[in-house]
Design a protein around this motif. Structure first.
Motif, PDB file in Angstrom:
ATOM      1  N   LEU A  26       0.867  -1.182   0.000  1.00  0.00           N
ATOM      2  CA  LEU A  26       0.000   0.000   0.000  1.00  0.00           C
ATOM      3  C   LEU A  26       0.900   1.227   0.000  1.00  0.00           C
ATOM      4  O   LEU A  26       1.626   1.485   0.958  1.00  0.00           O
ATOM      5  N   ARG A  27       0.855   1.990  -1.095  1.00  0.00           N
ATOM      6  CA  ARG A  27       1.777   3.114  -1.247  1.00  0.00           C
ATOM      7  C   ARG A  27       1.072   4.308  -1.872  1.00  0.00           C
ATOM      8  O   ARG A  27       0.007   4.185  -2.487  1.00  0.00           O
ATOM      9  N   ASP A  28       1.696   5.489  -1.723  1.00  0.00           N
ATOM     10  CA  ASP A  28       1.175   6.719  -2.304  1.00  0.00           C
ATOM     11  C   ASP A  28       1.668   6.810  -3.748  1.00  0.00           C
ATOM     12  O   ASP A  28       2.860   7.018  -3.981  1.00  0.00           O
ATOM     13  N   PRO A  29       0.782   6.664  -4.739  1.00  0.00           N
ATOM     14  CA  PRO A  29       1.222   6.645  -6.139  1.00  0.00           C
ATOM     15  C   PRO A  29       1.638   8.020  -6.652  1.00  0.00           C
ATOM     16  O   PRO A  29       2.263   8.135  -7.712  1.00  0.00           O
ATOM     17  N   THR A  30       1.299   9.073  -5.917  1.00  0.00           N
ATOM     18  CA  THR A  30       1.633  10.432  -6.363  1.00  0.00           C
ATOM     19  C   THR A  30       3.015  10.873  -5.909  1.00  0.00           C
ATOM     20  O   THR A  30       3.498  11.929  -6.306  1.00  0.00           O
ATOM     21  N   ALA A  31       3.649  10.061  -5.055  1.00  0.00           N
ATOM     22  CA  ALA A  31       4.949  10.437  -4.506  1.00  0.00           C
ATOM     23  C   ALA A  31       6.059   9.604  -5.114  1.00  0.00           C
ATOM     24  O   ALA A  31       5.910   8.393  -5.323  1.00  0.00           O
ATOM     25  N   ILE A  32       7.177  10.264  -5.418  1.00  0.00           N
ATOM     26  CA  ILE A  32       8.354   9.558  -5.930  1.00  0.00           C
ATOM     27  C   ILE A  32       8.774   8.473  -4.949  1.00  0.00           C
ATOM     28  O   ILE A  32       9.181   7.371  -5.344  1.00  0.00           O
ATOM     29  N   THR A  33       8.680   8.761  -3.672  1.00  0.00           N
ATOM     30  CA  THR A  33       9.095   7.786  -2.664  1.00  0.00           C
ATOM     31  C   THR A  33       8.213   6.544  -2.683  1.00  0.00           C
ATOM     32  O   THR A  33       8.693   5.436  -2.423  1.00  0.00           O
ATOM     33  N   GLY A  34       6.931   6.705  -3.000  1.00  0.00           N
ATOM     34  CA  GLY A  34       6.048   5.546  -3.092  1.00  0.00           C
ATOM     35  C   GLY A  34       6.453   4.628  -4.214  1.00  0.00           C
ATOM     36  O   GLY A  34       6.466   3.396  -4.081  1.00  0.00           O
ATOM     37  N   ILE A  35       6.812   5.209  -5.344  1.00  0.00           N
ATOM     38  CA  ILE A  35       7.278   4.430  -6.493  1.00  0.00           C
ATOM     39  C   ILE A  35       8.590   3.734  -6.170  1.00  0.00           C
ATOM     40  O   ILE A  35       8.782   2.543  -6.457  1.00  0.00           O
ATOM     41  N   GLY A  36       9.512   4.463  -5.545  1.00  0.00           N
ATOM     42  CA  GLY A  36      10.825   3.899  -5.206  1.00  0.00           C
ATOM     43  C   GLY A  36      10.740   2.773  -4.200  1.00  0.00           C
ATOM     44  O   GLY A  36      11.431   1.752  -4.337  1.00  0.00           O
ATOM     45  N   GLN A  37       9.907   2.917  -3.185  1.00  0.00           N
ATOM     46  CA  GLN A  37       9.775   1.872  -2.172  1.00  0.00           C
ATOM     47  C   GLN A  37       9.230   0.583  -2.785  1.00  0.00           C
ATOM     48  O   GLN A  37       9.723  -0.516  -2.486  1.00  0.00           O
ATOM     49  N   PHE A  38       8.229   0.716  -3.652  1.00  0.00           N
ATOM     50  CA  PHE A  38       7.669  -0.482  -4.276  1.00  0.00           C
ATOM     51  C   PHE A  38       8.703  -1.162  -5.170  1.00  0.00           C
ATOM     52  O   PHE A  38       8.783  -2.396  -5.216  1.00  0.00           O
ATOM     53  N   ALA A  39       9.506  -0.378  -5.865  1.00  0.00           N
ATOM     54  CA  ALA A  39      10.527  -0.948  -6.751  1.00  0.00           C
ATOM     55  C   ALA A  39      11.527  -1.793  -5.967  1.00  0.00           C
ATOM     56  O   ALA A  39      11.932  -2.878  -6.424  1.00  0.00           O
ATOM     57  N   VAL A  40      11.937  -1.321  -4.802  1.00  0.00           N
ATOM     58  CA  VAL A  40      12.888  -2.075  -3.983  1.00  0.00           C
ATOM     59  C   VAL A  40      12.255  -3.364  -3.484  1.00  0.00           C
ATOM     60  O   VAL A  40      12.870  -4.443  -3.521  1.00  0.00           O
ATOM     61  N   ILE A  41      11.025  -3.281  -3.001  1.00  0.00           N
ATOM     62  CA  ILE A  41      10.323  -4.481  -2.519  1.00  0.00           C
ATOM     63  C   ILE A  41      10.166  -5.493  -3.647  1.00  0.00           C
ATOM     64  O   ILE A  41      10.384  -6.706  -3.473  1.00  0.00           O
ATOM     65  N   GLN A  42       9.812  -5.003  -4.806  1.00  0.00           N
ATOM     66  CA  GLN A  42       9.619  -5.863  -5.975  1.00  0.00           C
ATOM     67  C   GLN A  42      10.915  -6.569  -6.361  1.00  0.00           C
ATOM     68  O   GLN A  42      10.900  -7.722  -6.813  1.00  0.00           O
ATOM     69  N   SER A  43      12.039  -5.893  -6.161  1.00  0.00           N
ATOM     70  CA  SER A  43      13.333  -6.453  -6.571  1.00  0.00           C
ATOM     71  C   SER A  43      13.750  -7.669  -5.750  1.00  0.00           C
ATOM     72  O   SER A  43      14.586  -8.476  -6.201  1.00  0.00           O
ATOM     73  N   VAL A  44      13.203  -7.819  -4.529  1.00  0.00           N
ATOM     74  CA  VAL A  44      13.584  -8.966  -3.692  1.00  0.00           C
ATOM     75  C   VAL A  44      12.448  -9.972  -3.563  1.00  0.00           C
ATOM     76  O   VAL A  44      12.613 -10.997  -2.900  1.00  0.00           O
ATOM     77  N   ALA A  45      11.318  -9.705  -4.200  1.00  0.00           N
ATOM     78  CA  ALA A  45      10.141 -10.567  -4.035  1.00  0.00           C
ATOM     79  C   ALA A  45      10.402 -12.002  -4.472  1.00  0.00           C
ATOM     80  O   ALA A  45      10.026 -12.960  -3.770  1.00  0.00           O
ATOM     81  N   ARG A  46      11.045 -12.180  -5.613  1.00  0.00           N
ATOM     82  CA  ARG A  46      11.277 -13.532  -6.120  1.00  0.00           C
ATOM     83  C   ARG A  46      12.173 -14.327  -5.187  1.00  0.00           C
ATOM     84  O   ARG A  46      11.951 -15.533  -4.963  1.00  0.00           O
ATOM     85  N   SER A  47      13.185 -13.680  -4.617  1.00  0.00           N
ATOM     86  CA  SER A  47      14.139 -14.390  -3.765  1.00  0.00           C
ATOM     87  C   SER A  47      13.508 -14.913  -2.483  1.00  0.00           C
ATOM     88  O   SER A  47      14.001 -15.889  -1.894  1.00  0.00           O
ATOM     89  N   VAL A  48      12.411 -14.285  -2.028  1.00  0.00           N
ATOM     90  CA  VAL A  48      11.742 -14.767  -0.809  1.00  0.00           C
ATOM     91  C   VAL A  48      10.466 -15.535  -1.140  1.00  0.00           C
ATOM     92  O   VAL A  48       9.747 -15.976  -0.241  1.00  0.00           O
ATOM     93  N   GLY A  49      10.171 -15.689  -2.425  1.00  0.00           N
ATOM     94  CA  GLY A  49       9.033 -16.498  -2.835  1.00  0.00           C
ATOM     95  C   GLY A  49       7.685 -15.864  -2.594  1.00  0.00           C
ATOM     96  O   GLY A  49       6.714 -16.546  -2.256  1.00  0.00           O
ATOM     97  N   VAL A  50       7.614 -14.545  -2.767  1.00  0.00           N
ATOM     98  CA  VAL A  50       6.349 -13.830  -2.570  1.00  0.00           C
ATOM     99  C   VAL A  50       6.034 -13.010  -3.815  1.00  0.00           C
ATOM    100  O   VAL A  50       6.891 -12.288  -4.331  1.00  0.00           O
ATOM    101  N   ASP A  51       4.810 -13.132  -4.293  1.00  0.00           N
ATOM    102  CA  ASP A  51       4.348 -12.318  -5.415  1.00  0.00           C
ATOM    103  C   ASP A  51       3.802 -11.002  -4.852  1.00  0.00           C
ATOM    104  O   ASP A  51       2.954 -11.012  -3.961  1.00  0.00           O
ATOM    105  N   VAL A  52       4.312  -9.881  -5.344  1.00  0.00           N
ATOM    106  CA  VAL A  52       3.881  -8.595  -4.798  1.00  0.00           C
ATOM    107  C   VAL A  52       3.144  -7.772  -5.848  1.00  0.00           C
ATOM    108  O   VAL A  52       3.412  -7.884  -7.040  1.00  0.00           O
TER     109      VAL A  52
END
Length: 328
Positions: A170-196
């Motif tokens: 759950l992130r703020d789509p209007t903020a650069i930080t919201g986009i950046g936080q999701f990108a980082v989480i997405q980058s490690v999702a496969r390694s922990v076996g979670v679809d985000v």
């Protein structure tokens, strides 16, 4: 002049001297403005402000004695930001304390009055300062998180609920930080076996519909990224997580203290204490443009055992051992 008259003149002059000297001295009372995003009765804000005021006293600044602190509380109403920011600037403060979303409002109101932020998300990325090493303008302070931290939220979710296979961010789509936080989480999702997948923060109805739709599948969890909007909507978000029995990881302490499950992030109270040091340096003549923006030095893991019990969860001993605060 007779001796008696001479003594009378000397005594009168001596008595008048302190008053004349004080009249010639500039006003020694300094002024600090404070713009707080929450309501005045918000308990977390009260604790943070108290930490700031107490630390100021350690530097020799006491409210009402040699410094005056003027507060404005936005109460989570965006329309109050420009109004209260302008009011504080009109008071001609020596420095302004502006946490989080207050910072951009203050920078729109003044580019000359020094500003210290006890926390702010990616001030360089959103254009509030030129660089961390040399902010360059009239604002400096402390960042609220480093992007690498966001990966730990997903890892923590997997650690407390090993069976989770999908997570909503759950992130703020209007903020650069919201986009950046999701990108980082997405980058490690496969390694922990979670679809985000991302869910957008919006008005109350939009949040409720998005979370309800996502929670319809099993083995699901929730991550609430750091944002001012998430903090404002925290009661609703925590209630939705409880209603749909979603284990949720949050970015700061105020969520588990409001009934959320677990948080990992910077200690914002510590940010307010550190901000007092910068305020002191500015009051003594240093320029914010030359004071580097600093990263957090203290992160905290906060867990709510009552919420865990309601969800039927048992925290692993490894998580309990690392907790900085346990809410029972």
């Amino acid at each position: 002049m007779r001796r008696r008259d001479f003594i009378r003149v000397v005594v009168a002059s001596a008595a008048a001297f302190p008053f004349a000297a004080r009249a010639q001295q500039p006003d020694s009372m300094r002024r600090i403005g404070v713009l707080i995003p929450t309501a005045e009765d918000d308990q977390d804000s009260k604790v943070r402000i108290a930490a700031f005021v107490k630390e100021l006293q350690q530097f020799g600044w006491t409210d009402g004695r040699n410094v005056r602190i003027d507060y404005r509380f936005v109460a989570a109403k965006p329309e109050n930001y420009p109004k209260y920011a302008a009011e504080l600037v009109a008071l001609a403060p020596d420095v302004i304390l502006a946490p989080g979303s207050s910072l951009s409002a203050m920078l729109q109101a003044t580019r000359t009055v020094p500003i210290v932020f006890p926390f702010a998300a990616d001030p360089v990325g959103v254009g509030l300062v030129e660089s961390l090493a040399r902010p360059g303008g009239n604002a400096t302070g402390f960042i609220s998180f480093e992007y690498d931290l966001c990966a730990k939220w997903l890892e923590l979710l997997k650690e407390i609920v090993p069976g989770v296979t999908r997570a909503a961010v759950l992130r703020d789509p209007t903020a650069i930080t919201g986009i950046g936080q999701f990108a980082v989480i997405q980058s490690v999702a496969r390694s922990v076996g979670v679809d985000v997948r991302s869910l957008n923060l919006g008005d109350a109805g939009e949040i409720e519909r998005a979370v309800t739709a996502f929670a319809s599948s099993s083995n699901s969890g929730l991550i609430v990224a750091a944002s001012a909007l998430a903090a404002v909507r925290r009661s609703l978000i925590v209630e939705l997580a409880a209603r749909h029995r979603l284990p949720a990881v949050y970015s700061e302490r105020l969520f588990p203290t409001s009934g959320g499950l677990i948080s990992y992030g910077a200690d914002f109270e510590d940010g307010f204490r550190r901000a007092a040091g910068y305020v002191d340096r500015i009051l003594k003549g240093e320029k914010p443009a030359e004071l580097p923006v600093q990263a957090p030095t203290k992160y905290e893991l906060v867990i709510n055992l009552k919420t865990a019990k309601a969800l039927g969860l048992t925290f692993p001993s490894s998580v309990l051992a690392r907790a900085d605060k346990v809410i029972e």
